[in-house]
Each structure stands twice: as C-alpha cells, then as structure tokens.
Scaffold this active site. Structure first.
Site, PDB file in Angstrom:
ATOM      1  N   HIS A  10       5.589  99.743  69.284  1.00 14.34           N
ATOM      2  CA  HIS A  10       6.585  98.775  69.750  1.00 14.34           C
ATOM      3  C   HIS A  10       6.231  97.360  69.292  1.00 14.34           C
ATOM      4  O   HIS A  10       5.182  96.831  69.681  1.00 14.34           O
ATOM      5  CB  HIS A  10       6.643  98.850  71.281  1.00 14.34           C
ATOM      6  CG  HIS A  10       7.585  97.884  71.903  1.00 14.34           C
ATOM      7  ND1 HIS A  10       7.165  96.862  72.713  1.00 14.34           N
ATOM      8  CD2 HIS A  10       8.931  97.791  71.821  1.00 14.34           C
ATOM      9  CE1 HIS A  10       8.219  96.178  73.126  1.00 14.34           C
ATOM     10  NE2 HIS A  10       9.302  96.719  72.601  1.00 14.34           N
ATOM     11  N   ARG A  11       7.081  96.772  68.470  1.00 13.50           N
ATOM     12  CA  ARG A  11       6.797  95.489  67.800  1.00 13.50           C
ATOM     13  C   ARG A  11       5.510  95.616  66.973  1.00 13.50           C
ATOM     14  O   ARG A  11       4.738  94.661  66.851  1.00 13.50           O
ATOM     15  CB  ARG A  11       6.669  94.330  68.797  1.00 13.50           C
ATOM     16  CG  ARG A  11       7.819  94.232  69.785  1.00 13.50           C
ATOM     17  CD  ARG A  11       7.686  93.045  70.737  1.00 13.50           C
ATOM     18  NE  ARG A  11       8.566  93.185  71.887  1.00 13.50           N
ATOM     19  CZ  ARG A  11       8.565  92.399  72.949  1.00 13.50           C
ATOM     20  NH1 ARG A  11       7.765  91.368  73.002  1.00 13.50           N
ATOM     21  NH2 ARG A  11       9.397  92.607  73.955  1.00 13.50           N
ATOM     22  N   GLU A  37       8.723  99.923  65.752  1.00 12.60           N
ATOM     23  CA  GLU A  37       9.934  99.262  66.232  1.00 12.60           C
ATOM     24  C   GLU A  37       9.757  97.787  65.940  1.00 12.60           C
ATOM     25  O   GLU A  37       8.632  97.256  66.049  1.00 12.60           O
ATOM     26  CB  GLU A  37      10.094  99.487  67.742  1.00 12.60           C
ATOM     27  CG  GLU A  37      11.397  98.988  68.334  1.00 12.60           C
ATOM     28  CD  GLU A  37      11.351  97.589  68.940  1.00 12.60           C
ATOM     29  OE1 GLU A  37      12.387  97.128  69.412  1.00 12.60           O
ATOM     30  OE2 GLU A  37      10.259  96.937  68.929  1.00 12.60           O
ATOM     31  N   ASP A  39      12.121  93.734  65.778  1.00 10.52           N
ATOM     32  CA  ASP A  39      13.336  93.015  66.181  1.00 10.52           C
ATOM     33  C   ASP A  39      13.773  92.097  65.052  1.00 10.52           C
ATOM     34  O   ASP A  39      12.951  91.386  64.479  1.00 10.52           O
ATOM     35  CB  ASP A  39      13.051  92.166  67.421  1.00 10.52           C
ATOM     36  CG  ASP A  39      12.441  92.990  68.545  1.00 10.52           C
ATOM     37  OD1 ASP A  39      13.164  93.806  69.133  1.00 10.52           O
ATOM     38  OD2 ASP A  39      11.227  92.829  68.804  1.00 10.52           O
ATOM     39  N   HIS A  52      11.082  88.607  68.116  1.00  8.15           N
ATOM     40  CA  HIS A  52      11.718  89.102  69.340  1.00  8.15           C
ATOM     41  C   HIS A  52      12.567  88.045  70.038  1.00  8.15           C
ATOM     42  O   HIS A  52      13.723  88.277  70.361  1.00  8.15           O
ATOM     43  CB  HIS A  52      10.651  89.624  70.310  1.00  8.15           C
ATOM     44  CG  HIS A  52      11.224  90.104  71.600  1.00  8.15           C
ATOM     45  ND1 HIS A  52      11.448  89.272  72.685  1.00  8.15           N
ATOM     46  CD2 HIS A  52      11.662  91.323  71.972  1.00  8.15           C
ATOM     47  CE1 HIS A  52      11.983  89.971  73.661  1.00  8.15           C
ATOM     48  NE2 HIS A  52      12.129  91.211  73.270  1.00  8.15           N
ATOM     49  N   GLU A 114      15.613  96.922  65.602  1.00  5.70           N
ATOM     50  CA  GLU A 114      16.474  96.495  66.710  1.00  5.70           C
ATOM     51  C   GLU A 114      17.222  95.240  66.295  1.00  5.70           C
ATOM     52  O   GLU A 114      16.606  94.210  65.983  1.00  5.70           O
ATOM     53  CB  GLU A 114      15.653  96.225  67.983  1.00  5.70           C
ATOM     54  CG  GLU A 114      16.589  95.818  69.113  1.00  5.70           C
ATOM     55  CD  GLU A 114      15.903  95.360  70.383  1.00  5.70           C
ATOM     56  OE1 GLU A 114      14.708  95.635  70.600  1.00  5.70           O
ATOM     57  OE2 GLU A 114      16.601  94.687  71.171  1.00  5.70           O
ATOM     58  N   LYS A 116      18.702  92.147  67.151  1.00  2.00           N
ATOM     59  CA  LYS A 116      18.512  91.309  68.351  1.00  2.00           C
ATOM     60  C   LYS A 116      19.714  90.380  68.492  1.00  2.00           C
ATOM     61  O   LYS A 116      19.625  89.171  68.288  1.00  2.00           O
ATOM     62  CB  LYS A 116      17.229  90.525  68.161  1.00  2.00           C
ATOM     63  CG  LYS A 116      16.220  90.437  69.285  1.00  2.00           C
ATOM     64  CD  LYS A 116      16.390  91.183  70.516  1.00  2.00           C
ATOM     65  CE  LYS A 116      15.135  91.659  71.191  1.00  2.00           C
ATOM     66  NZ  LYS A 116      15.366  92.566  72.291  1.00  2.00           N
ATOM     67  N   ASP A 234       3.036  99.855  73.030  1.00  2.00           N
ATOM     68  CA  ASP A 234       2.263  98.764  72.421  1.00  2.00           C
ATOM     69  C   ASP A 234       0.874  99.251  71.995  1.00  2.00           C
ATOM     70  O   ASP A 234       0.160  98.554  71.291  1.00  2.00           O
ATOM     71  CB  ASP A 234       2.080  97.615  73.430  1.00  2.00           C
ATOM     72  CG  ASP A 234       3.404  97.062  73.944  1.00  2.00           C
ATOM     73  OD1 ASP A 234       4.397  97.093  73.188  1.00  2.00           O
ATOM     74  OD2 ASP A 234       3.445  96.599  75.112  1.00  2.00           O
TER      75      ASP A 234
HETATM   76  O1  G3P Z   1      13.791  98.646  71.200  1.00  2.00           O
HETATM   77  C1  G3P Z   1      13.115  98.877  72.399  1.00  2.00           C
HETATM   78  C2  G3P Z   1      12.659  97.583  73.009  1.00  2.00           C
HETATM   79  O2  G3P Z   1      12.043  96.811  72.021  1.00  2.00           O
HETATM   80  C3  G3P Z   1      13.772  96.825  73.636  1.00  2.00           C
HETATM   81  O3  G3P Z   1      13.323  95.721  74.351  1.00  2.00           O
HETATM   82  O4  G3P Z   1      12.861  93.348  74.665  1.00  2.00           O
HETATM   83  O5  G3P Z   1      11.088  94.811  73.719  1.00  2.00           O
HETATM   84  O6  G3P Z   1      13.069  94.210  72.351  1.00  2.00           O
HETATM   85  P1  G3P Z   1      12.555  94.471  73.740  1.00  2.00           P
HETATM   86 MG    MG Z   2      12.768  95.406  70.562  1.00  2.00          MG
END
Ligand code: G3P
Ligand code: MG
Length: 242
Positions: A10-11, A37, A39, A52, A114, A116, A234
């Site tokens: 994640h990120r 993942e 953004d 993000h 993603e 954003k 993460d």
């Molecule tokens: O894409 C899943 C997650 O990243 C969504 O929330 O705020 O971490 O971008 P956020």
């Molecule tokens: Mg995200």
C-alpha cells in the site's frame, strides 16, 4: 504462514519507506509482493504525479497544492526526509517513471493506480492514465481504482476492458449496485465490508474483493478464507514470511 490472498504494498512498502516513492515500490519488488498500490494526481503542467494528499505539505519539505505546482517545482522537493533522515533525497515520482520501472526484466508486479480524484475533479485524469497504460502495454497489469464512481464510469467509457475497482469505506449497502452500474469489476474495501453480508453477496456475484489497509498479519488466514483476493498492506513482509 500460508495464505491465498495476493499481497499488494500500500503506497509501496510505506511502513518502512516514505510512501509513494520509488524506494517504497522497489522494496515491494524485493519483498516478493504481488503488487503495489499508488495514488495519482495531476500537476499544474498536466504531468501525472504520485502522491496521496492533494498538497505536498505532509510528505515533503514544501507547501502547496499539487494542482498549483508544476512537476519541475514538485520534483525539487524532498519527499523522504519527513519519514527518516536516511530517506532524504527521495522525490515524488511521475507515473511514467513507475511504468518504465515496471516493464524492466524481473518486474511482474501488478499496479493498482488509485485515481485520487474524490476531492478534486482533475479534468482528463482517466484519459491521461489510460493513454500511458496503453503506451507501456500494461493493460493486464494495471487495476484502476477510485472512490469517485463517475471517474470509474469514465474509465469504462474510454476503455472496455481495463480492470477497475470501486473504492468504498465502511459497509455501504449499495456498493455492488453502484459497482455494477459503473461497470467496475471489483470492489476495493475495508475488512468490515469484506466480512459483511454485503461483501459475501458481492463476492458470490463475482466481484473480487481487495481489502485495504491490513497491517495485522494474523488476519491473513481469516481474510483468505473469506475469499478476499488481495490484501493491501504497509508491511508486506509480515504476510509474505513463511
Ligand atoms: O486504494 C486503497 C487505499 O489506498 C485507499 O485509501 O487513503 O490510502 O488512498 P488511501
Ligand atoms: Mg490509495
């Protein structure tokens, strides 16, 4: 530890590296993750940048909105020092840089981009990202997701086959109805939705569930048994150790 769910960083590996930087993405590759993942937003000059927040304030040494800064200005910023002194010098990448990295030999990671655009409606974001996906031949490795249903609808209008994930928070009862309506083929949700009756119903109807953000590896077997396709975390190494 065994699990059947795929693991997406994640990120990037944002537990150990500054989020949404090349260092965090490279760490995911080295950890053996199945995907990353990230953004994406649009800078003032139209460049697609990976960040993000809508401002650079939290994750760089600068201030200001992405939409008001050119990429030349954005790339001057230090996007690592806020996280740890050892990461000083990291920069905010362009999406294209990640795609160039992704097509190198030995890199088969899935890339969840993603969009954003739930707070700022970036005009043309869908078209720009899709053009880049096509240019790099990454149609089978990219999943586009967004909290903005209209944006995913636009993706489907522009491209009939790209994988799209409708992003939700909490346990909305109409998630599957909306996903169907906009032509999304999966639902990106929190654990509570995946384990709810609505989540089970969506999965039975053929919508893969991809869950964010799970950092407790003891949830892994449970989520896999619940049929979750992807766990976004993460800390991928916690889930990938044997
Ligand atoms: O894409 C899943 C997650 O990243 C969504 O929330 O705020 O971490 O971008 P956020
Ligand atoms: Mg995200």
């Amino acid at each position: 530890m065994k699990n059947n769910a795929k693991i997406f960083a994640h990120r990037g590996v944002s537990g150990h590296y500054p989020e949404n930087t090349m260092a965090a993405f490279q760490a995911a590759l080295e950890a053996g993750a199945d995907g990353i993942e990230l953004d994406v937003q649009i800078a003032k000059d139209g460049k697609l940048v990976i960040i993000h927040d809508e401002t650079v304030d939290r994750t760089t040494n600068g201030t200001g909105c992405i939409k008001d800064l050119t990429y030349d200005e954005i790339m001057q910023l230090d996007a690592g020092g806020w996280f740890a002194a050892a990461n000083a010098g990291e920069t905010i990448p362009e999406l294209e840089t990640v795609f160039q990295w992704a097509i190198r030999d030995g890199n088969g990671l899935m890339i969840n981009v993603e969009l954003k655009n739930d707070r700022i409606e970036y005009q043309g974001l869908e078209e720009k990202v899709i053009e880049l996906i096509q240019r790099y031949g990454l149609e089978d490795r990219v999943i586009l997701s967004s909290f903005n249903a209209e944006s995913l609808k636009r993706v489907r209008e522009v491209h009939p086959a790209l994988q799209t994930g409708y992003l939700i928070t909490g346990v909305p009862e109409d998630a599957m109805r909306v996903a169907k309506k906009i032509g999304a083929d999966s639902i990106h949700c929190e654990e509570a939705f995946a384990l709810s009756e609505y989540g089970r119903e969506a999965r039975r109807a053929g919508f893969p569930l991809r869950v964010y953000t799970v950092n407790d590896e003891t949830r892994s077997d449970f989520l896999a048994k619940a049929g979750v396709e992807v766990i976004m975390t993460d800390f991928p190494e916690r889930f990938l150790k044997n």
